[in-house]
Design an enzyme around this catalytic site. Structure first.
Site, short mmCIF file in Angstrom:
data_model
loop_
_atom_site.label_atom_id
_atom_site.label_comp_id
_atom_site.label_asym_id
_atom_site.label_seq_id
_atom_site.Cartn_x
_atom_site.Cartn_y
_atom_site.Cartn_z
CB VAL A 180 -19.24 -8.32 44.44
CG1 VAL A 180 -19.49 -9.48 43.49
CG2 VAL A 180 -18.04 -8.61 45.32
CD GLU A 205 -14.02 -6.36 54.61
OE1 GLU A 205 -14.94 -5.56 54.74
OE2 GLU A 205 -13.72 -6.89 53.53
CD GLU A 264 -15.41 -20.45 40.09
OE1 GLU A 264 -14.59 -20.36 41.02
OE2 GLU A 264 -15.62 -21.51 39.47
CE LYS A 296 -12.35 -16.22 50.50
NZ LYS A 296 -11.33 -15.16 50.45
N GLY A 312 -22.53 -3.13 45.96
CA GLY A 312 -21.26 -2.65 46.53
C GLY A 312 -20.15 -2.97 45.54
CB VAL A 360 -13.46 -20.36 46.97
CG1 VAL A 360 -12.04 -20.75 47.40
CG2 VAL A 360 -14.48 -20.85 47.98
CE LYS A 394 -15.61 -14.24 51.77
NZ LYS A 394 -15.16 -13.26 50.80
N GLY A 432 -27.62 -6.28 46.26
CA GLY A 432 -26.36 -5.65 46.63
C GLY A 432 -25.72 -4.95 45.45
N1 LIG Z 1 -15.12 -7.39 47.71
C1 LIG Z 1 -14.53 -8.45 47.18
O1 LIG Z 1 -13.48 -8.33 46.54
C2 LIG Z 1 -15.12 -9.80 47.35
C3 LIG Z 1 -16.31 -9.99 48.01
N2 LIG Z 1 -16.86 -11.24 48.09
C4 LIG Z 1 -18.14 -11.42 48.74
O2 LIG Z 1 -19.14 -10.72 48.00
C5 LIG Z 1 -20.16 -10.24 48.87
C6 LIG Z 1 -20.32 -8.74 48.68
O3 LIG Z 1 -19.11 -8.10 49.00
P1 LIG Z 1 -18.87 -6.54 48.65
O4 LIG Z 1 -19.42 -6.23 47.32
O5 LIG Z 1 -17.42 -6.32 48.91
O6 LIG Z 1 -19.73 -5.84 49.79
P2 LIG Z 1 -20.10 -4.28 49.92
O7 LIG Z 1 -20.16 -4.00 51.37
O8 LIG Z 1 -19.22 -3.45 49.06
O9 LIG Z 1 -21.59 -4.17 49.29
C7 LIG Z 1 -22.70 -4.72 49.91
C8 LIG Z 1 -23.93 -4.28 49.14
O10 LIG Z 1 -25.08 -4.93 49.67
C9 LIG Z 1 -26.05 -3.97 50.12
N3 LIG Z 1 -26.60 -4.48 51.38
C10 LIG Z 1 -25.93 -5.02 52.42
N4 LIG Z 1 -26.77 -5.37 53.39
C11 LIG Z 1 -28.01 -5.01 52.97
C12 LIG Z 1 -29.31 -5.09 53.53
N5 LIG Z 1 -29.49 -5.62 54.74
N6 LIG Z 1 -30.35 -4.64 52.80
C13 LIG Z 1 -30.16 -4.10 51.57
N7 LIG Z 1 -28.95 -4.00 50.98
C14 LIG Z 1 -27.89 -4.45 51.69
C15 LIG Z 1 -25.31 -2.67 50.30
O11 LIG Z 1 -26.23 -1.62 50.06
P3 LIG Z 1 -25.75 -0.05 50.08
O12 LIG Z 1 -24.87 0.11 48.87
O13 LIG Z 1 -27.00 0.72 49.97
O14 LIG Z 1 -25.01 0.12 51.37
C16 LIG Z 1 -24.22 -2.77 49.23
O15 LIG Z 1 -24.70 -2.32 47.99
C17 LIG Z 1 -19.73 -10.66 50.28
O16 LIG Z 1 -20.35 -11.88 50.60
C18 LIG Z 1 -18.22 -10.85 50.14
O17 LIG Z 1 -17.69 -11.76 51.08
C19 LIG Z 1 -16.26 -12.34 47.53
C20 LIG Z 1 -15.08 -12.22 46.86
C21 LIG Z 1 -14.39 -10.96 46.77
N1 LIG Z 2 -11.38 -10.40 52.37
C1 LIG Z 2 -11.09 -11.31 51.31
C2 LIG Z 2 -11.74 -10.83 50.02
C3 LIG Z 2 -12.50 -11.84 49.32
O1 LIG Z 2 -12.88 -12.92 49.63
C4 LIG Z 2 -9.58 -11.39 51.08
O2 LIG Z 2 -8.83 -10.59 51.65
O3 LIG Z 2 -9.16 -12.30 50.36
NA NA Z 3 -13.45 -18.34 42.18
#
Ligand SMILES: NC(=O)C1=CN([C@@H]2O[C@H](COP(=O)(O)OP(=O)(O)OC[C@H]3O[C@@H](n4cnc5c(N)ncnc54)[C@H](OP(=O)(O)O)[C@@H]3O)[C@@H](O)[C@H]2O)C=CC1
Ligand SMILES: N[C@@H](CC=O)C(=O)O
Ligand code: NA
Length: 429
Positions: free
Chosen positions: A13, A187, A126, A202, A11, A129, A102, A9
């Site tokens: 994070v 979202e 870490e 969480k 995205g 949550v 989570k 991933g």
């Molecule tokens: N965003 C936040 O602030 C927080 C997020 N989290 C957790 O962190 C995790 C990631 O969140 P976040 O970074 O926001 O998510 P994003 O949607 O921003 O990023 C997801 C990434 O994973 C890749 N991906 C998703 N599904 C697939 C798949 N089936 N095959 C290949 N690649 C895949 C995507 O690829 P591509 O780029 O090509 O689309 C992308 O790069 C989640 O579990 C979320 O709950 C936890 C705390 C805070």
């Molecule tokens: N969607 C969550 C982001 C991380 O866990 C929030 O709003 O707190």
């Molecule tokens: Na934490």
């Protein structure tokens, strides 16, 4: 280079984590030993905010978890599948795992930690949550000598942002939610945040760590914030409270072996430390013996904050890999086999806030009091200030009462001819 990472991933994070690991000057020197070896994404054509060579970026995530050169798999892709299967495959292949997911841990934690223990590797979470707030490691390590009595948190930034704006501006839920989506806090499908499901995942994780047992997610009582109205926020304000979506895991005072684990909008006294946590911030209050109260506060989401948590897990694992002994460190593993016993919500003992719309006629408050009295519900305050159309608005706050008894009283009150409706029912911390 010492330790090779396979990151699933890129995205929010994943990108934050790569940025941190590409800029290690001034941070812990061991970070220099960490190599971003492979990064898996869905689309290879997407523009990226970080520079990675074409050998590193791949759409074949299975190849990453099966690659013998990878030491640590960092799952930051989100969702249940294929994240769960990829984590399990990585563990089976003897790799340590760091995850921010989570949803996967709250549902499949038992399967994942069993697989990790069998393989003699660690799963670190870490970021799952409280985002950047260190709370998982403190519960596993620094606080684990305490007997934990309660963990109470504001663990969802989106809902805290919505409730804060409703409170400060008197705005409606739907308008603020639209803004939160526009600003990228909520979202596109805000269900998991707004309906309390993200917070339930969480608190299930925190309860498991705090109380030393596994948690069935379906036992976690969960109510979101859709029904919180600006009228209730205004009444709460007059009574000295703010409304927060709280995630609570607590020992039942009457039955010490049972826990109450729940998520719901809650009236919190303005003097309580959680009342001043506003906007997208998170806070987790841990109460234990002998330590007393400890509160963790900070950014619960966002690229930089979450990258800090993910990278600290990577650093801990890198240190472990460099000093590795045959025996696993029990402060890193999750070795619970038994499930915690969770009390049904009817057994909860709490205070309630309830708003009634009644016909404006003499004796209504007396009738309410009599019905409550029949079920042992004692009232702390009764306020009648407003009118809606021709109906009187009466707001009641109770003393502590068993939820089952309170609901029986409400069922009787609903049938009184003078009662038009009961638009709100909220618990009070
Ligand atoms: N965003 C936040 O602030 C927080 C997020 N989290 C957790 O962190 C995790 C990631 O969140 P976040 O970074 O926001 O998510 P994003 O949607 O921003 O990023 C997801 C990434 O994973 C890749 N991906 C998703 N599904 C697939 C798949 N089936 N095959 C290949 N690649 C895949 C995507 O690829 P591509 O780029 O090509 O689309 C992308 O790069 C989640 O579990 C979320 O709950 C936890 C705390 C805070
Ligand atoms: N969607 C969550 C982001 C991380 O866990 C929030 O709003 O707190
Ligand atoms: Na934490």
């Amino acid at each position: 280079m010492g330790v090779k990472l396979g990151i699933l991933g890129l995205g929010t994070v994943g990108t934050g984590t790569v940025q941190l690991l590409q800029n290690v000057i001034g941070r812990h020197p061991l970070l220099q030993e960490i190599e971003i070896y492979r990064v898996g994404v869905r689309s290879l054509d997407k523009p990226r905010a970080v520079e990675l060579s074409t050998e590193i970026l791949t759409a074949n995530l299975e190849a990453i978890v099966n690659d013998p050169a990878v030491d640590i798999v960092v799952e930051v892709m989100g969702g249940l599948e294929p994240a769960r299967s990829l984590i399990l495959q990585a563990l089976k292949n003897g790799k340590h795992v760091v995850t921010a997911n989570k949803a996967v841990i709250a549902r499949f934690g038992a399967e994942i930690f069993t697989a990790a223990n069998q393989a003699g590797v660690y799963v670190m979470l870490e970021a799952a949550v409280g985002g950047g707030i260190p709370v998982i490691q403190p519960l596993k390590q620094s606080l684990s000598v305490n007997q934990i009595n309660a963990v109470t948190g504001i663990v969802n930034g989106t809902t805290n942002y919505i409730l804060t704006r409703m409170q400060t501006e008197g705005s409606n839920f739907d308008d603020v939610l639209a803004d939160a989506q526009r600003l990228g806090y909520a979202e596109a499908d805000p269900t998991a945040d707004v309906d309390g499901l993200d917070a339930a995942d969480k608190i299930a994780i925190l309860a498991s760590l705090g109380f030393g047992g596994r948690i069935h997610l379906e036992d976690v009582y969960c109510e979101g914030i859709r029904q919180v109205s600006k009228t209730d926020i205004a009444y709460a304000e007059k009574l000295g409270f703010v409304i927060k979506l709280l995630a609570i895991a607590k020992r039942q005072s009457n039955k010490n072996s049972q826990l109450s684990v729940r998520v719901h909008p809650t009236l919190v006294s303005k003097t309580h430390p959680l009342a001043s946590i506003n906007g997208v911030y998170n806070a987790i209050l841990v109460e234990g013996e002998p330590i007393g109260q400890v509160m963790f506060f900070g950014p619960g989401a966002g690229a930089g904050a979450t990258a800090s948590a993910v990278s600290s897990d990577i650093l801990n694992l890198a240190a472990t890999l460099q000093t590795s002994t045959a025996n696993p460190n029990p402060l890193f593993t999750c070795g619970h086999d038994d499930y915690c016993e969770i009390a049904p919500i009817a057994e909860l003992v709490t205070r309630f806030y309830t708003r009634f719309l009644t016909k404006d006629q003499p004796g209504v408050i007396g009738k309410l009091g009599t019905c409550f009295g029949n079920y042992g519900v004692s009232l702390e305050s009764v306020v009648q200030t407003g009118f809606q159309e021709k109906l009187a608005e009466i707001v009641v706050v109770t003393h502590d009462v068993r939820e089952g008894d309170f609901r029986q009283a409400l069922a009787e009150i609903r049938d009184l001819p003078a009662i038009d409706s009961i638009p709100s029912l909220l618990r009070v911390l």
